[in-house]
Design a protein around this motif. Structure first.
Motif, short mmCIF file in Angstrom:
data_model
loop_
_atom_site.label_atom_id
_atom_site.label_comp_id
_atom_site.label_asym_id
_atom_site.label_seq_id
_atom_site.Cartn_x
_atom_site.Cartn_y
_atom_site.Cartn_z
N LEU A 62 -43.42 53.68 -70.22
CA LEU A 62 -43.65 54.58 -71.35
C LEU A 62 -43.35 53.88 -72.67
N ILE A 63 -42.26 53.13 -72.72
CA ILE A 63 -41.91 52.40 -73.94
C ILE A 63 -42.96 51.33 -74.25
N LEU A 64 -43.38 50.61 -73.20
CA LEU A 64 -44.39 49.56 -73.39
C LEU A 64 -45.69 50.15 -73.90
N GLU A 65 -46.10 51.26 -73.37
CA GLU A 65 -47.34 51.88 -73.84
C GLU A 65 -47.21 52.33 -75.29
N GLY A 66 -46.03 52.85 -75.66
CA GLY A 66 -45.82 53.24 -77.05
C GLY A 66 -45.91 52.05 -77.99
N VAL A 67 -45.29 50.92 -77.61
CA VAL A 67 -45.32 49.72 -78.45
C VAL A 67 -46.74 49.19 -78.59
N VAL A 68 -47.45 49.11 -77.47
CA VAL A 68 -48.84 48.61 -77.51
C VAL A 68 -49.70 49.52 -78.37
N THR A 69 -49.53 50.83 -78.25
CA THR A 69 -50.32 51.76 -79.05
C THR A 69 -50.04 51.58 -80.53
N VAL A 114 -50.29 56.57 -91.49
CA VAL A 114 -49.00 56.73 -90.81
C VAL A 114 -48.93 58.07 -90.10
N VAL A 115 -49.38 59.12 -90.77
CA VAL A 115 -49.36 60.46 -90.15
C VAL A 115 -50.28 60.49 -88.93
N ILE A 116 -51.50 59.94 -89.10
CA ILE A 116 -52.44 59.92 -87.98
C ILE A 116 -51.91 59.08 -86.82
N ASP A 117 -51.33 57.92 -87.15
CA ASP A 117 -50.79 57.04 -86.10
C ASP A 117 -49.65 57.71 -85.34
N ALA A 118 -48.78 58.39 -86.09
CA ALA A 118 -47.66 59.07 -85.43
C ALA A 118 -48.16 60.14 -84.47
N TRP A 119 -49.20 60.87 -84.88
CA TRP A 119 -49.77 61.91 -84.00
C TRP A 119 -50.41 61.28 -82.77
N VAL A 120 -51.13 60.18 -82.95
CA VAL A 120 -51.79 59.52 -81.82
C VAL A 120 -50.76 58.99 -80.83
N VAL A 121 -49.70 58.36 -81.35
CA VAL A 121 -48.66 57.84 -80.46
C VAL A 121 -47.99 58.97 -79.70
N TRP A 122 -47.66 60.04 -80.40
CA TRP A 122 -47.03 61.21 -79.75
C TRP A 122 -47.95 61.78 -78.68
N TRP A 123 -49.25 61.89 -78.96
CA TRP A 123 -50.20 62.46 -78.01
C TRP A 123 -50.33 61.59 -76.76
N ARG A 124 -50.40 60.28 -76.95
CA ARG A 124 -50.54 59.38 -75.78
C ARG A 124 -49.28 59.38 -74.93
N LEU A 125 -48.11 59.35 -75.57
CA LEU A 125 -46.86 59.36 -74.80
C LEU A 125 -46.67 60.69 -74.07
N ARG A 126 -47.03 61.77 -74.73
CA ARG A 126 -46.91 63.07 -74.08
C ARG A 126 -47.87 63.17 -72.89
N ARG A 127 -49.08 62.65 -73.08
CA ARG A 127 -50.04 62.66 -71.99
C ARG A 127 -49.55 61.82 -70.82
N ARG A 128 -48.99 60.64 -71.10
CA ARG A 128 -48.45 59.79 -70.05
C ARG A 128 -47.27 60.46 -69.35
N TYR A 129 -46.42 61.14 -70.12
CA TYR A 129 -45.27 61.83 -69.55
C TYR A 129 -45.73 62.94 -68.60
N HIS A 130 -46.76 63.70 -69.00
CA HIS A 130 -47.29 64.74 -68.11
C HIS A 130 -47.87 64.12 -66.84
N LEU A 131 -48.48 62.94 -66.98
CA LEU A 131 -49.02 62.26 -65.80
C LEU A 131 -47.90 61.88 -64.83
N TYR A 132 -46.79 61.41 -65.36
CA TYR A 132 -45.63 61.09 -64.51
C TYR A 132 -45.10 62.36 -63.84
#
Length: 252
Positions: A11-18, A75-93
């Motif tokens: 999850l951390i690695l995906e956040g950093v890459v994103t 910055v606002v758009i990037d923060a939303w995209v990162v939050w959305w991808r991490l949340r999606r990955r968390y739901h997948l787990y």
């Protein structure tokens, strides 16, 4: 639900890459915008006029750099995209953990339930799965009880049928072996055998009635029992066996 160490690292690695990819994308977009603006003097003059005339906030703050606005927007758009991808990955787990619990239960561990609690629709899935397993276990227990009841019924019916059948065979055997003193003894033996045969017939009819009772909508018939007659039947049932053992059985 707690994530495993591997899942946290992923999850951390995906956040950093994103974040890295978004920063590179933002820089590329900003550079393209700057090239377009610098290559077109009309656009540059128009932006300068807009900055001179535009005031923001209660202090009428003038905007001197449009790049800051674009960067803030990114910055606002990037923060939303990162939050959305991490949340999606968390739901997948979370779904992977639920599927793993389902596989464990499907392997025969019916006493196991999904232990963790989640928020949102995932918790409805967990509650439904646990309720389904409880219902399946209850149905299996009820089926075992029914099978046990049938086995007990067969055992009891076999015992009840064996008792009059033994008497019938015994009295007819006396007649067959000519172990009687008079015609009165023959009539007594045949009468007892006849009564036992009727008793067996009643037992078989009771068995059929029992099978009907198991079906829905079967009527219930209430009957009176003559205890004196019942005792006389029991006495006649065990009279022959009592004679062989030297025991006198009487219903009086």
């Amino acid at each position: 639900m707690k994530l495993t160490g591997r899942e946290k690292s992923s999850l951390i690695l995906e956040g950093v890459v994103t974040v890295v990819l978004l920063v590179l994308l933002n820089m590329a977009i900003i550079m393209i915008i700057q090239d377009v603006i610098q290559g077109n003097p009309g656009v540059t003059n128009g932006i300068f006029m807009i900055k001179q005339s535009l005031r923001l906030g209660p202090f009428q703050t003038q905007i001197w750099s449009y790049q800051r606005i674009i960067i803030a927007l990114f910055v606002v758009i990037d923060a939303w995209v990162v939050w959305w991808r991490l949340r999606r990955r968390y739901h997948l787990y979370q779904m992977n953990h639920i599927i793993g619990e389902l596989h464990y239960i499907a392997q025969g561990h019916l006493d196991h339930r999904i232990p963790f609690r989640l928020k949102g629709s995932e918790q409805h899935v967990i509650s439904s799965v646990n309720a389904l397993v409880d219902s399946a276990v209850k149905s299996m227990d009820d089926e075992r009880k029914i099978e046990k009841s049938k086995d007990e019924l067969i055992t009891n019916v076999s015992h009840d049928l064996r008792t009059p059948l033994t008497s019938i065979i015994g009295y007819l055997g006396l007649i067959e072996d000519k172990q009687y003193q008079s015609e009165e003894d023959i009539l007594k033996y045949t009468h007892t055998a006849y009564e036992k045969a009727k008793q067996m017939k009643n037992l078989v009819e009771d068995l059929f009635e029992y099978t009907k009772v198991q079906q829905h909508g079967a009527p219930v018939n209430i009957m009176r029992i003559d205890l004196n007659q019942l005792l006389e039947q029991l006495t006649a049932s065990f009279e022959l066996e009592g004679q062989h053992r030297g025991i006198e059985i009487s219903s009086k």
